[in-house]
Design a protein around this motif. Structure first.
Motif, PDB file in Angstrom:
ATOM      1  N   ASP A  32       0.801  -1.218   0.000  1.00  0.00           N
ATOM      2  CA  ASP A  32       0.000   0.000   0.000  1.00  0.00           C
ATOM      3  C   ASP A  32       0.834   1.268   0.000  1.00  0.00           C
ATOM      4  O   ASP A  32       0.282   2.369   0.080  1.00  0.00           O
ATOM      5  CB  ASP A  32      -0.927   0.014   1.230  1.00  0.00           C
ATOM      6  CG  ASP A  32      -2.016  -1.054   1.130  1.00  0.00           C
ATOM      7  OD1 ASP A  32      -2.176  -1.629   0.037  1.00  0.00           O
ATOM      8  OD2 ASP A  32      -2.683  -1.301   2.140  1.00  0.00           O
ATOM      9  N   GLU A  83      -1.884   7.625  -4.705  1.00  0.00           N
ATOM     10  CA  GLU A  83      -3.091   7.092  -4.080  1.00  0.00           C
ATOM     11  C   GLU A  83      -4.039   6.457  -5.083  1.00  0.00           C
ATOM     12  O   GLU A  83      -4.598   5.379  -4.835  1.00  0.00           O
ATOM     13  CB  GLU A  83      -3.819   8.214  -3.314  1.00  0.00           C
ATOM     14  CG  GLU A  83      -3.028   8.850  -2.194  1.00  0.00           C
ATOM     15  CD  GLU A  83      -2.191  10.034  -2.656  1.00  0.00           C
ATOM     16  OE1 GLU A  83      -1.757  10.800  -1.790  1.00  0.00           O
ATOM     17  OE2 GLU A  83      -2.008  10.192  -3.887  1.00  0.00           O
ATOM     18  N   THR A  84      -4.219   7.118  -6.223  1.00  0.00           N
ATOM     19  CA  THR A  84      -5.127   6.577  -7.234  1.00  0.00           C
ATOM     20  C   THR A  84      -4.615   5.251  -7.779  1.00  0.00           C
ATOM     21  O   THR A  84      -5.379   4.293  -7.952  1.00  0.00           O
ATOM     22  CB  THR A  84      -5.308   7.576  -8.385  1.00  0.00           C
ATOM     23  OG1 THR A  84      -5.782   8.825  -7.868  1.00  0.00           O
ATOM     24  CG2 THR A  84      -6.304   7.044  -9.403  1.00  0.00           C
ATOM     25  N   HIS A  87      -5.070   2.447  -5.230  1.00  0.00           N
ATOM     26  CA  HIS A  87      -6.469   2.021  -5.172  1.00  0.00           C
ATOM     27  C   HIS A  87      -6.809   1.091  -6.340  1.00  0.00           C
ATOM     28  O   HIS A  87      -7.432   0.045  -6.148  1.00  0.00           O
ATOM     29  CB  HIS A  87      -7.402   3.230  -5.189  1.00  0.00           C
ATOM     30  CG  HIS A  87      -8.845   2.867  -5.123  1.00  0.00           C
ATOM     31  ND1 HIS A  87      -9.518   2.652  -3.930  1.00  0.00           N
ATOM     32  CD2 HIS A  87      -9.761   2.641  -6.109  1.00  0.00           C
ATOM     33  CE1 HIS A  87     -10.771   2.320  -4.178  1.00  0.00           C
ATOM     34  NE2 HIS A  87     -10.944   2.308  -5.498  1.00  0.00           N
ATOM     35  N   LYS A  91      -6.527  -2.219  -4.242  1.00  0.00           N
ATOM     36  CA  LYS A  91      -7.890  -2.324  -3.719  1.00  0.00           C
ATOM     37  C   LYS A  91      -8.846  -2.951  -4.729  1.00  0.00           C
ATOM     38  O   LYS A  91      -9.666  -3.796  -4.378  1.00  0.00           O
ATOM     39  CB  LYS A  91      -8.397  -0.942  -3.301  1.00  0.00           C
ATOM     40  CG  LYS A  91      -7.534  -0.236  -2.272  1.00  0.00           C
ATOM     41  CD  LYS A  91      -7.384  -1.050  -0.996  1.00  0.00           C
ATOM     42  CE  LYS A  91      -6.547  -0.268   0.028  1.00  0.00           C
ATOM     43  NZ  LYS A  91      -6.327  -1.051   1.274  1.00  0.00           N
ATOM     44  N   THR A 121     -13.572   3.566  -7.937  1.00  0.00           N
ATOM     45  CA  THR A 121     -12.357   4.363  -8.104  1.00  0.00           C
ATOM     46  C   THR A 121     -12.692   5.840  -8.269  1.00  0.00           C
ATOM     47  O   THR A 121     -12.043   6.708  -7.670  1.00  0.00           O
ATOM     48  CB  THR A 121     -11.557   3.870  -9.324  1.00  0.00           C
ATOM     49  OG1 THR A 121     -11.166   2.511  -9.109  1.00  0.00           O
ATOM     50  CG2 THR A 121     -10.318   4.721  -9.547  1.00  0.00           C
ATOM     51  N   TYR A 124     -13.739   7.117  -4.918  1.00  0.00           N
ATOM     52  CA  TYR A 124     -12.579   7.238  -4.039  1.00  0.00           C
ATOM     53  C   TYR A 124     -11.813   8.529  -4.323  1.00  0.00           C
ATOM     54  O   TYR A 124     -11.446   9.266  -3.397  1.00  0.00           O
ATOM     55  CB  TYR A 124     -11.650   6.038  -4.220  1.00  0.00           C
ATOM     56  CG  TYR A 124     -10.295   6.230  -3.585  1.00  0.00           C
ATOM     57  CD1 TYR A 124     -10.108   6.025  -2.221  1.00  0.00           C
ATOM     58  CD2 TYR A 124      -9.199   6.652  -4.356  1.00  0.00           C
ATOM     59  CE1 TYR A 124      -8.874   6.232  -1.635  1.00  0.00           C
ATOM     60  CE2 TYR A 124      -7.961   6.867  -3.770  1.00  0.00           C
ATOM     61  CZ  TYR A 124      -7.798   6.647  -2.416  1.00  0.00           C
ATOM     62  OH  TYR A 124      -6.576   6.859  -1.834  1.00  0.00           O
TER      63      TYR A 124
END
Length: 211
Positions: A32, A83-84, A87, A91, A121, A124
């Protein structure tokens, strides 16, 4: 999808080096906290690029893998403004099919297991205060035509032109003869081929190109 360069990795390098372009060969997400891409860099000064990358706070562990005709392939770790990507890759377990970045922003083509992955997405990014612009969506149920942005007519015409040797050098069939076989005029066939070729180029070679 499109992301602004200032909200993505390598933003410092893009802001400092004029006309530099990045194209990601492959992404690997280990956890992560970071991703490890292989990145092609197009610029006239490889030494300066290396210096700027080493000063870029979003990047660590830079390694030059290959140099070819004014392009450099680097392996590096992205540790900030990702971060994108995290994800999508971790994720949602999505796949990055292509990614291209310059000073105007990043264009990324993503494969999600389902449409809900794209929706999650987008939500988010919105909730995290990140900017994302969904430019186009293709369904794999549409087959390769949908993937490359082709209509059924364009797909059939391109296949017929290829099979009959229209793209060979020298050509094995003229545009007029091919049009007669397909039952359409020379002008209609020419326009259909051009539109089909443009769609294939846009969705394969030219990542994120505008119409």
């Amino acid at each position: 999808m499109e992301l602004p360069s200032e909200e993505f990795a390598l933003s410092q390098t893009l802001s400092r080096v004029e006309d530099v372009e990045f194209e990601v060969e492959r992404f690997v997400a280990h956890d992560d906290d970071h991703v490890m891409p292989f990145v092609w860099v197009s610029d006239g000064d490889g030494d300066r690029i290396r210096t700027e990358l080493e000063a870029d706070e979003s990047v660590e562990n830079i390694e030059l893998v290959s140099e070819l005709d004014g392009e450099w392939l680097f392996r590096m770790e992205w540790v900030d403004h990702i971060e994108t990507l995290i994800h999508i890759l971790v994720k949602e377990e999505g796949s990055i099919l292509a990614a291209f970045g310059d000073e105007s922003g990043w264009q990324i083509r993503v494969l999600f297991a389902d449409r809900d992955g794209l929706s999650r997405t987008y939500d988010y990014c919105r909730d995290a205060g990140l900017t994302v612009d969904i430019r186009s969506i293709y369904q794999l149920d549409d087959g390769r035509e949908g993937r490359f942005g082709l209509t059924d007519e364009q797909q059939d015409t391109l296949v017929a032109a290829y099979e009959r040797g229209y793209f060979d050098v020298p050509r094995k069939i003229t545009l007029t003869d091919l049009g007669e076989e397909l039952g359409i005029s020379h002008q209609a066939l020419s326009e259909r081929l051009r539109r089909g070729e443009k769609s294939v180029l846009k969705n394969t070679v030219i990542v994120g190109a505008e119409d």
